[in-house]
Design an enzyme around this catalytic site. Structure first.
Site, mmCIF file in Angstrom:
data_model
loop_
_atom_site.group_PDB
_atom_site.id
_atom_site.type_symbol
_atom_site.label_atom_id
_atom_site.label_comp_id
_atom_site.label_asym_id
_atom_site.label_seq_id
_atom_site.Cartn_x
_atom_site.Cartn_y
_atom_site.Cartn_z
ATOM 1 N N THR A 10 0.808 -1.209 0.000
ATOM 2 C CA THR A 10 0.000 0.000 0.000
ATOM 3 C C THR A 10 0.846 1.266 0.000
ATOM 4 O OG1 THR A 10 -1.755 -1.166 1.211
ATOM 5 C CG2 THR A 10 -1.849 1.236 1.192
ATOM 6 N N TYR A 100 12.574 -20.590 10.251
ATOM 7 C CA TYR A 100 11.439 -20.934 9.387
ATOM 8 C C TYR A 100 11.767 -22.235 8.648
ATOM 9 C CZ TYR A 100 7.238 -18.280 7.950
ATOM 10 O OH TYR A 100 5.967 -17.781 7.803
ATOM 11 N N GLY A 107 9.041 -12.733 4.480
ATOM 12 C CA GLY A 107 9.083 -11.416 3.852
ATOM 13 C C GLY A 107 10.222 -10.576 4.396
ATOM 14 N N ASP A 109 10.342 -7.481 4.981
ATOM 15 C CA ASP A 109 9.912 -6.528 6.008
ATOM 16 C C ASP A 109 9.864 -7.172 7.385
ATOM 17 O OD1 ASP A 109 7.813 -8.151 5.097
ATOM 18 O OD2 ASP A 109 6.277 -6.668 5.587
ATOM 19 N N ARG A 110 9.505 -8.459 7.452
ATOM 20 C CA ARG A 110 9.419 -9.147 8.742
ATOM 21 C C ARG A 110 10.810 -9.333 9.356
ATOM 22 N NH1 ARG A 110 5.678 -14.355 7.896
ATOM 23 N NH2 ARG A 110 5.479 -14.235 10.171
ATOM 24 N N ASP A 129 3.019 -5.988 12.923
ATOM 25 C CA ASP A 129 3.128 -4.964 11.882
ATOM 26 C C ASP A 129 1.771 -4.809 11.199
ATOM 27 O OD1 ASP A 129 3.742 -3.259 9.808
ATOM 28 O OD2 ASP A 129 5.536 -4.337 9.178
#
Length: 281
Positions: A10, A100, A107, A109-110, A129
């Site tokens: 976004t 993981y 991602g 961003d994570r 987030d």
């Protein structure tokens, strides 16, 4: 100066650092069809408005969850800032062990948020987030990325409700005074805001239980655009850090510089003599 850029579905959030100090930060809409020149000219306008010179940018680091924009922004960085950007992804040194099943699925961003969160608050830690999707991340006491959860964001749910129903209107996402609303708009707002508060708190509660072996979770950080809206009613979120991702990018940039410096030192020690001097340039 260091230009840090976090590309979300976004919004694009960008900032400029001088050493460890964030000078400015901005939030612009993400347009997947913009060209590198359009983004470059936009960034130039933003810089000039604040009296900054693009030529003063020495390095650029980018994290993105929008694959189609990676080449666009890389080309923009080279043309308008004369800098080949560091792209946060597999192979980039973050200093964090990712637990993981497939670390490449996490991602950017994570991971960036996790690096900054652990650096600032220690662990065990939970980061929520509030972006286009809401991501929940768990970090161990030793700074390992353990995993988390992903849900649709509050804006996605609001738009889906409007698009998939015949009579319900599109509403501003804001917190009504009462859960028991007296009109349709407030009823939708109540369901969205208080519903997501319940969703967020339940997931955090379960994560705290599952992190019990790591010790007491003293910090739950909220970040992203809607973090303040939800955190004001959350039982568990006790820190709001809207610029956490930018800070994480700065930290990872520093780690990359250290890694490159160590490689140069290693090669310098292993290849001494006149026959190997030219590689250093």
């Amino acid at each position: 100066m260091l230009l840090v850029v976090d590309v979300g579905n976004t919004n694009i959030v960008l900032g400029v650092y001088k050493d460890d100090k964030l000078l400015y930060d901005w939030r612009i809409a993400t347009y997947k069809d913009k060209t590198s020149d359009e983004y470059g000219l936009l960034f130039e306008q933003i810089f000039k408005y604040h009296g900054l010179c693009p030529r003063d940018v020495e390095d650029v680091i980018i994290s993105s969850v929008v694959p189609t924009l990676m080449h666009t922004l890389s080309a923009m960085s080279i043309k308008y800032f004369n800098s080949e950007p560091i792209i946060v992804g597999p192979g980039v040194k973050t200093g964090m062990n990712i637990k993981y099943d497939n670390p490449r699925e996490v991602g950017a961003d994570r991971i960036v948020n996790a690096v900054a969160g652990y650096e600032k608050y220690g662990g065990p830690l939970i980061i929520v987030d509030f972006g286009t999707a809401i991501t929940f991340c768990a970090i161990s006491k030793d700074g390992e990325y353990l995993g988390g959860a992903i849900t649709p964001g509050i804006k996605i749910s609001s738009e889906a409700l409007f698009l998939r129903t015949a009579k319900l209107p599109k509403v501003e996402i804001s917190k009504p005074k009462f859960v028991i609303a007296k009109n349709t708009i407030n009823s939708i707002q109540s369901g969205l805001v208080y519903g997501y508060i319940g969703l967020v708190d339940y997931i955090i509660e379960r994560m705290i239980e599952e992190l019990r072996e790591e010790g007491e979770v003293k910090t739950v950080v909220g970040t992203g655009g809607f973090s303040s809206l939800i955190a004001s009613e959350s039982k568990y979120i006790n820190k709001i850090d809207k610029l956490l991702t930018l800070e994480g990018l700065r930290i990872i940039y520093g780690l990359c510089l250290q890694y490159v410096s160590s490689l140069k030192a290693t090669f310098s020690n292993n290849y001494k003599g006149d026959d190997h001097e030219d590689w250093k340039s």
